[in-house]
Motif scaffolding. Structure first.
Motif, mmCIF file in Angstrom:
data_model
loop_
_atom_site.group_PDB
_atom_site.id
_atom_site.type_symbol
_atom_site.label_atom_id
_atom_site.label_comp_id
_atom_site.label_asym_id
_atom_site.label_seq_id
_atom_site.Cartn_x
_atom_site.Cartn_y
_atom_site.Cartn_z
ATOM 1 N N LEU A 31 0.811 -1.205 0.000
ATOM 2 C CA LEU A 31 0.000 0.000 0.000
ATOM 3 C C LEU A 31 0.850 1.263 0.000
ATOM 4 C CD1 LEU A 31 -2.733 -1.106 2.559
ATOM 5 C CD2 LEU A 31 -2.876 -1.090 0.063
ATOM 6 N N SER A 32 2.117 1.131 -0.340
ATOM 7 C CA SER A 32 3.018 2.280 -0.340
ATOM 8 C C SER A 32 2.897 3.071 -1.632
ATOM 9 C CB SER A 32 4.455 1.823 -0.140
ATOM 10 O OG SER A 32 4.871 0.996 -1.215
ATOM 11 N N PHE A 33 3.352 4.310 -1.565
ATOM 12 C CA PHE A 33 3.374 5.213 -2.712
ATOM 13 C C PHE A 33 4.822 5.451 -3.136
ATOM 14 C CE2 PHE A 33 -0.802 5.822 -1.047
ATOM 15 C CZ PHE A 33 -1.589 6.262 -2.112
ATOM 16 N N PRO A 34 5.052 5.912 -4.367
ATOM 17 C CA PRO A 34 6.425 6.166 -4.814
ATOM 18 C C PRO A 34 7.135 7.182 -3.926
ATOM 19 C CG PRO A 34 4.897 6.206 -6.665
ATOM 20 C CD PRO A 34 4.060 6.154 -5.418
ATOM 21 N N LYS A 35 8.451 7.084 -3.870
ATOM 22 C CA LYS A 35 9.227 7.972 -3.002
ATOM 23 C C LYS A 35 9.051 9.440 -3.362
ATOM 24 C CE LYS A 35 12.838 4.628 -1.737
ATOM 25 N NZ LYS A 35 14.291 4.318 -1.780
ATOM 26 N N ASP A 36 8.801 9.733 -4.631
ATOM 27 C CA ASP A 36 8.664 11.128 -5.051
ATOM 28 C C ASP A 36 7.216 11.596 -5.098
ATOM 29 O OD1 ASP A 36 7.866 9.585 -7.180
ATOM 30 O OD2 ASP A 36 9.040 10.663 -8.695
ATOM 31 N N PHE A 37 6.300 10.840 -4.481
ATOM 32 C CA PHE A 37 4.883 11.221 -4.480
ATOM 33 C C PHE A 37 4.713 12.513 -3.688
ATOM 34 C CE2 PHE A 37 0.338 10.781 -3.425
ATOM 35 C CZ PHE A 37 -0.165 10.395 -4.660
ATOM 36 N N TRP A 461 -4.236 11.151 11.354
ATOM 37 C CA TRP A 461 -4.241 10.074 10.347
ATOM 38 C C TRP A 461 -3.419 10.459 9.120
ATOM 39 C CZ3 TRP A 461 -6.063 10.147 5.298
ATOM 40 C CH2 TRP A 461 -6.066 8.909 4.641
ATOM 41 N N TYR A 462 -3.638 11.668 8.620
ATOM 42 C CA TYR A 462 -2.933 12.096 7.412
ATOM 43 C C TYR A 462 -1.430 12.212 7.671
ATOM 44 C CZ TYR A 462 -2.302 14.551 2.943
ATOM 45 O OH TYR A 462 -1.917 14.922 1.667
ATOM 46 N N LYS A 463 -1.081 12.695 8.839
ATOM 47 C CA LYS A 463 0.341 12.798 9.200
ATOM 48 C C LYS A 463 0.996 11.419 9.158
ATOM 49 C CE LYS A 463 3.400 14.573 12.835
ATOM 50 N NZ LYS A 463 3.463 15.366 14.103
ATOM 51 N N GLU A 464 0.290 10.402 9.617
ATOM 52 C CA GLU A 464 0.847 9.049 9.617
ATOM 53 C C GLU A 464 0.939 8.486 8.201
ATOM 54 O OE1 GLU A 464 2.515 5.618 11.455
ATOM 55 O OE2 GLU A 464 2.310 7.741 12.000
ATOM 56 N N VAL A 465 -0.038 8.789 7.372
ATOM 57 C CA VAL A 465 0.033 8.393 5.955
ATOM 58 C C VAL A 465 1.291 8.967 5.319
ATOM 59 C CG1 VAL A 465 -1.026 8.710 3.680
ATOM 60 C CG2 VAL A 465 -2.456 8.091 5.640
ATOM 61 N N ILE A 466 1.521 10.251 5.552
ATOM 62 C CA ILE A 466 2.678 10.921 4.963
ATOM 63 C C ILE A 466 3.978 10.359 5.533
ATOM 64 C CG2 ILE A 466 3.853 13.147 4.754
ATOM 65 C CD1 ILE A 466 0.984 14.423 4.902
ATOM 66 N N ARG A 467 4.004 10.131 6.843
ATOM 67 C CA ARG A 467 5.227 9.602 7.469
ATOM 68 C C ARG A 467 5.602 8.252 6.892
ATOM 69 N NH1 ARG A 467 7.183 6.233 11.181
ATOM 70 N NH2 ARG A 467 5.151 5.271 11.606
ATOM 71 N N ARG A 468 4.607 7.378 6.726
ATOM 72 C CA ARG A 468 4.879 6.048 6.177
ATOM 73 C C ARG A 468 4.964 6.032 4.662
ATOM 74 N NH1 ARG A 468 0.934 1.681 9.183
ATOM 75 N NH2 ARG A 468 0.761 2.709 11.222
ATOM 76 N N ASN A 469 4.382 7.084 4.033
ATOM 77 C CA ASN A 469 4.244 7.114 2.577
ATOM 78 C C ASN A 469 3.455 5.912 2.078
ATOM 79 O OD1 ASN A 469 4.632 8.447 0.080
ATOM 80 N ND2 ASN A 469 6.324 7.070 -0.431
ATOM 81 N N GLN A 470 2.395 5.609 2.805
ATOM 82 C CA GLN A 470 1.524 4.513 2.411
ATOM 83 C C GLN A 470 0.165 4.662 3.074
ATOM 84 O OE1 GLN A 470 3.755 1.093 3.941
ATOM 85 N NE2 GLN A 470 2.229 0.829 5.554
ATOM 86 N N LEU A 471 -0.798 3.973 2.538
ATOM 87 C CA LEU A 471 -2.134 3.997 3.111
ATOM 88 C C LEU A 471 -2.119 3.386 4.507
ATOM 89 C CD1 LEU A 471 -5.169 4.551 2.745
ATOM 90 C CD2 LEU A 471 -5.377 2.260 1.763
ATOM 91 N N VAL A 472 -2.745 4.087 5.447
ATOM 92 C CA VAL A 472 -2.817 3.622 6.827
ATOM 93 C C VAL A 472 -4.274 3.260 7.125
ATOM 94 C CG1 VAL A 472 -2.491 4.238 9.243
ATOM 95 C CG2 VAL A 472 -0.907 5.104 7.500
#
Length: 472
Positions: A31-37, A461-472
């Motif tokens: 569920l991760s996003f690209p590093k440059d997302f 929630w959004y902060k954690e999404v960004i920190r992991r760079n993936q859907l939480v």
């Protein structure tokens, strides 16, 4: 025997037969996003800035509209809004605390040209220089929208006047020249359908008109013409390497069942029902279905208009909220929409139907129809009631909405569609147009009496999404 072995053999249940492995032991879905997302938030000038009479800002159509009794819920106005004109540094800190790497903002045209044209207002330019510099110092990349509905009121005839499109291009080119040494991404116009149709056909937004069909089509044409001329002007005045796009809330059609005939119906509906807006922008023409449908009411087009409207874009940005469901049928169109009935789930705004699949299909349909170089989600978010309980705003309903939509955006990205970034609407509660302050879309609560900002559960929630760079 360990727990995994027990589950796999089924002995724990006395069946003597093997069971499928428990989900916890299956290979996890990526569920991760690209590093440059690009992860960001979005706002708009009239909705957050306030300070409507300060430092040379001219009056806008929304100033006039909101001060007309009965036009906006509770007769609210944007006179103060979130007071971000004075608190922009504080709001940059909110962004920084979230960990975003991008921020979508808009410029108030009337802060730059008080009457829409003429001599530029240096105090307005200075303000946006400070905002941009503050973002960059915080490591946040600004994405700047040139027009988010706040039209200078002094422009004769507003969007009914063709000359407004040229005035917009002059302003957009001027500001691109001032900012493009630091801002590398510009969006011309936000949501063509809203400021044209809702403002000039339905009358629910500024300027509050209910025009005849031919007049509405001409306003629509002036809107897309402004976009096209704006692209050309920004390209002419900006530094090399500047990326230019549009932020549009096309009507997105979702196949009611994911089968070839319904998918084809949804694609056809997406192209035809957006004929006067995104289809014209992406194809540089009005398709025959639209012209035949409108007949004598079709817009009057002058030489060179469609070439400008179809100016090549570096990206397309989409504002995606609610779906329209469509099915294939035997009608001449080949499709029929399915109405939203009373039991259809909604967020706090009655129009905001919950249908996460629209996130995937919006990206997919635009990609397959027009093959843009890159796509961004320039807005996605939800209104919620947001009660404060013991100093907290636990907006689990908004988190539910966002989690499901981001999951569908991830599906689109994972399937290879060129989705490069996501801007959550909105950083904070703000002036929600005709709903005034009665609807809250922010992931930060704003106490409009004190201007205090309070992070909601959705911000965590959004902060954690960004920190992991993936859907939480």
């Amino acid at each position: 025997m360990n727990r995994r072995e027990i589950l796999q053999t089924g002995l724990a249940f006395g069946t003597g037969a093997a069971l499928a492995p428990h989900r916890a032991f299956a290979d996890p879905i990526n569920l991760s996003f690209p590093k440059d997302f690009r992860w960001g938030c979005a706002t708009a000038a009239y909705q957050i800035e306030g300070a409507v009479k300060e430092d040379g800002r001219g009056q806008t159509n929304w100033d006039v509209f909101s001060h007309t009794p009965g036009r906006v819920a509770n007769n609210d106005t944007g006179d103060v809004a979130c007071d971000s004109y004075h608190r922009y540094a504080e709001d940059t800190e909110l962004l920084k605390a979230l960990g975003v790497n991008s921020y979508r903002m808009s410029i108030a045209w009337s802060r730059i040209f008080t009457t829409g044209r003429g001599k530029p207002n240096q105090m307005g330019i200075d303000y946006y220089n400070k905002v941009v510099d503050g973002l960059l110092s915080a490591g946040i990349r600004p994405y700047v929208t040139m027009f988010h509905w706040d039209l200078p009121a002094a422009l004769p005839g507003g969007w009914q006047n063709r000359d407004t499109a040229f005035a917009f291009a002059d302003y957009a080119g001027f500001m691109a020249g001032k900012l493009s040494d630091r801002v590398h991404d510009f969006m011309t116009i936000n949501e063509l359908r809203c400021f044209t149709d809702i403002g000039h056909l339905e009358g629910r937004h500024a300027p509050g008109l209910k025009l005849a069909p031919a007049e509405v089509n001409q306003v629509r044409h002036h809107g897309v013409l402004a976009h096209g001329l704006g692209v050309q002007a920004i390209r002419a005045h900006a530094k090399a390497g500047t990326a230019i796009g549009i932020a549009d809330n096309a009507t997105f059609y979702v196949p009611v069942i994911e089968t070839p005939e319904h998918i084809a119906a949804a694609k056809k509906a997406t192209r035809e029902q957006n004929a006067m807006f995104l289809t014209a922008v992406m194809e540089g023409r009005y398709i025959d279905e639209y012209l035949n449908q409108e007949g004598a009411n079709a817009p009057k087009v002058q030489a060179g208009d469609m070439a400008a409207i179809g100016s090549p874009l570096d990206f397309v940005a989409l504002n995606i909220y609610a779906p329209e469901w469509v099915r294939a049928d035997d009608s001449p169109k080949g499709y029929a929409t399915i109405p939203h009935i009373a039991s259809t789930p909604r967020m706090a705004s009655p129009w905001l139907v919950v249908g996460p699949e629209v996130a995937y299909w919006g990206v997919r349909m635009v990609s397959e129809l027009w093959k843009p170089k890159a796509l961004y989600i320039s807005e996605n978010g939800a209104s919620a009631d947001d009660p404060i309980v013991n100093g907290r705003i636990d907006d689990a309903d908004r988190v539910m909405y966002l989690r499901n939509y981001v999951g569908q955006f991830h599906r689109a990205m994972a399937e290879g569609y060129p989705l490069k970034g996501y801007f959550l609407w909105s950083l904070m509660d703000n002036f929600e147009w005709a709903d005034g302050y009665s609807k809250r879309f922010g992931i930060h609560y704003v106490d409009f009496a004190t201007q205090k900002r309070i992070p909601k559960l959705s911000a965590a929630w959004y902060k954690e999404v960004i920190r992991r760079n993936q859907l939480v």
